[in-house]
Design a protein around this motif. Structure first.
Motif, PDB file in Angstrom:
ATOM      1  N   ILE A   1      32.883  35.536  39.296  1.00 26.67           N
ATOM      2  CA  ILE A   1      31.893  36.381  39.537  1.00 26.67           C
ATOM      3  C   ILE A   1      31.445  36.907  38.193  1.00 26.67           C
ATOM      4  O   ILE A   1      32.143  37.350  37.098  1.00 26.67           O
ATOM      5  CB  ILE A   1      32.481  37.539  40.135  1.00 26.67           C
ATOM      6  N   PHE A   2      30.098  36.879  38.042  1.00 21.37           N
ATOM      7  CA  PHE A   2      29.385  37.341  36.744  1.00 21.37           C
ATOM      8  C   PHE A   2      28.386  38.622  37.008  1.00 21.37           C
ATOM      9  O   PHE A   2      27.784  38.509  38.002  1.00 21.37           O
ATOM     10  CB  PHE A   2      28.721  36.267  36.065  1.00 21.37           C
ATOM     11  N   GLU A   3      28.660  39.334  36.148  1.00 21.53           N
ATOM     12  CA  GLU A   3      27.553  40.359  35.734  1.00 21.53           C
ATOM     13  C   GLU A   3      26.976  40.199  34.659  1.00 21.53           C
ATOM     14  O   GLU A   3      27.324  40.484  33.777  1.00 21.53           O
ATOM     15  CB  GLU A   3      28.223  41.701  36.244  1.00 21.53           C
ATOM     16  N   ASN A   4      25.786  40.224  34.710  1.00 21.19           N
ATOM     17  CA  ASN A   4      24.919  40.226  33.398  1.00 21.19           C
ATOM     18  C   ASN A   4      25.381  38.906  32.369  1.00 21.19           C
ATOM     19  O   ASN A   4      25.714  39.394  31.282  1.00 21.19           O
ATOM     20  CB  ASN A   4      24.731  41.388  32.447  1.00 21.19           C
ATOM     21  N   LYS A   5      25.875  37.905  33.071  1.00 20.51           N
ATOM     22  CA  LYS A   5      26.454  36.784  32.346  1.00 20.51           C
ATOM     23  C   LYS A   5      28.070  37.040  31.665  1.00 20.51           C
ATOM     24  O   LYS A   5      28.532  36.327  30.900  1.00 20.51           O
ATOM     25  CB  LYS A   5      25.656  36.262  31.058  1.00 20.51           C
ATOM     26  N   ARG A   6      28.474  38.100  32.077  1.00 21.20           N
ATOM     27  CA  ARG A   6      29.952  38.467  31.679  1.00 21.20           C
ATOM     28  C   ARG A   6      30.880  38.276  32.944  1.00 21.20           C
ATOM     29  O   ARG A   6      30.540  38.905  33.967  1.00 21.20           O
ATOM     30  CB  ARG A   6      29.900  39.989  31.150  1.00 21.20           C
TER      31      ARG A   6
END
Length: 334
Positions: A232-237
């Motif tokens: 799972i990514f959030e803003n590519k993190r």
């Protein structure tokens, strides 16, 4: 009193094989306060005979085995129409818990020939020495003597082994060496040293010597039977993973998805076959492949899953004298 299952850790390892056990175990020793989770599709290996008793290693390769994943390729004319099959460890400890326990190291020049910065032999030899306790011979400069992984002759030596070496050196004209793993010697006949504890006679693997020996650490968790679907990514993190119960390890379990978050790091350590497929399911890979599978691309990385290389295994049977002592009787269950 039952404790709630945590939904967030500092570090989450996706795959609990050889690499994950080493890295997670060392991190846990370095900082016991780190909350570390290892997710593994296979089952626990703790003190199970098929994993700790060396003679049982072939049983992990049976067609019915659930301790390895058999990756089956496409038919190849170079194999006379047959398919290549690559078994990979599928349990806590991965390949180190199911392999043939062969202790083998290439010459140092092989590492130098890679031309990869930081992977030269001068950087790797100290790490090789750090991980092992070499019980075969003392005071060898390229071997280690106080590491967690034991290396020995295996305890039981059969006369047929010496006969094999004698025949090879006589007719093949290749020299004998007592240590072909000194990072210099090549192309010789030598005894087979093994990842076996010479005192206990048990397999020496990363699960037992990096993770299971830290049962006292409440912050080091291993969840077996968990198949990771994606990162799972959030803003590519990377901030977590989505997983479900593995249908092979837990055929009767609920197959609904769960999510666990990582506050510091997600480590993808699912092996040469598992890691690329997880990355691709997460949107990291070649555009054409992801589009064909209906996956939204997050990072265009065409190299994911490509250029796989491996060594081949060809097992050659030999006839032995009727009075020769071999492993056959054990393997036949006699």
């Amino acid at each position: 009193m039952s404790h709630p299952i945590p939904s967030e850790f500092d570090i989450v390892f996706v795959g609990g094989g050889t690499t994950a056990c080493v890295v997670a175990g060392r991190l846990a020793v370095c900082d016991p306060s780190l909350k570390i989770l290892i997710l593994e599709a296979g089952q626990h290996t703790l003190n199970k005979p098929i994993h700790v008793q060396p003679y049982q290693y072939p049983f992990n390769q049976l067609p019915t085995s659930t301790t390895v994943t058999f990756n089956i390729g496409n038919p190849s004319p170079r194999l006379n129409g047959r398919v290549p099959i690559v078994p990979c460890g599928r349990c806590v400890g991965g390949g180190s818990c199911v392999n043939f326990m062969v202790y083998t190291r290439p010459p140092a020049s092989d590492y130098d020939d890679w031309g990869a910065n930081g992977w030269e032999s001068e950087n790797l030899i100290p790490l090789m020495k750090k991980l092992e306790t070499y019980e075969v011979q003392p005071d060898r400069p390229t071997h280690g003597y106080d590491g967690p992984i034991k290396v020995s002759s295996g305890g039981c030596k059969m006369a047929i082994s010496d006969e094999f070496i004698q025949v090879g050196t006589t007719y093949h004209k290749r020299q004998y060496a007592d240590d072909t793993n000194d990072l210099e010697t090549c192309n010789t006949y030598s005894p087979w040293q093994k990842y076996i504890d010479g005192t206990t006679g048990k397999r020496s693997d990363t699960a037992h010597h990096y993770v299971y020996n830290q049962a006292h650490n409440p912050n080091l968790h291993v969840w077996d039977g968990k198949r990771v679907k994606r990162i799972i990514f959030e803003n590519k993190r990377a901030v977590g993973v989505e997983f479900t119960s593995d249908p092979v390890s837990c055929p009767d379990a609920d197959q609904s998805s769960s999510i666990v978050r990582a506050s510091k790091l997600v480590v993808v350590s699912a092996g040469a076959f598992g890691s690329p497929t997880i990355l691709e399911r997460s949107g990291i890979g070649a555009e054409a492949i992801l589009k064909r599978c209906g996956i939204e691309q997050l990072v265009n990385l065409p190299g994911v899953g490509e250029n796989y290389q491996d060594h081949n295994l060809v097992i050659v049977p030999y006839f032995a004298a009727d009075n020769a002592v071999t492993m056959d009787a054990l393997w036949r269950g006699e």
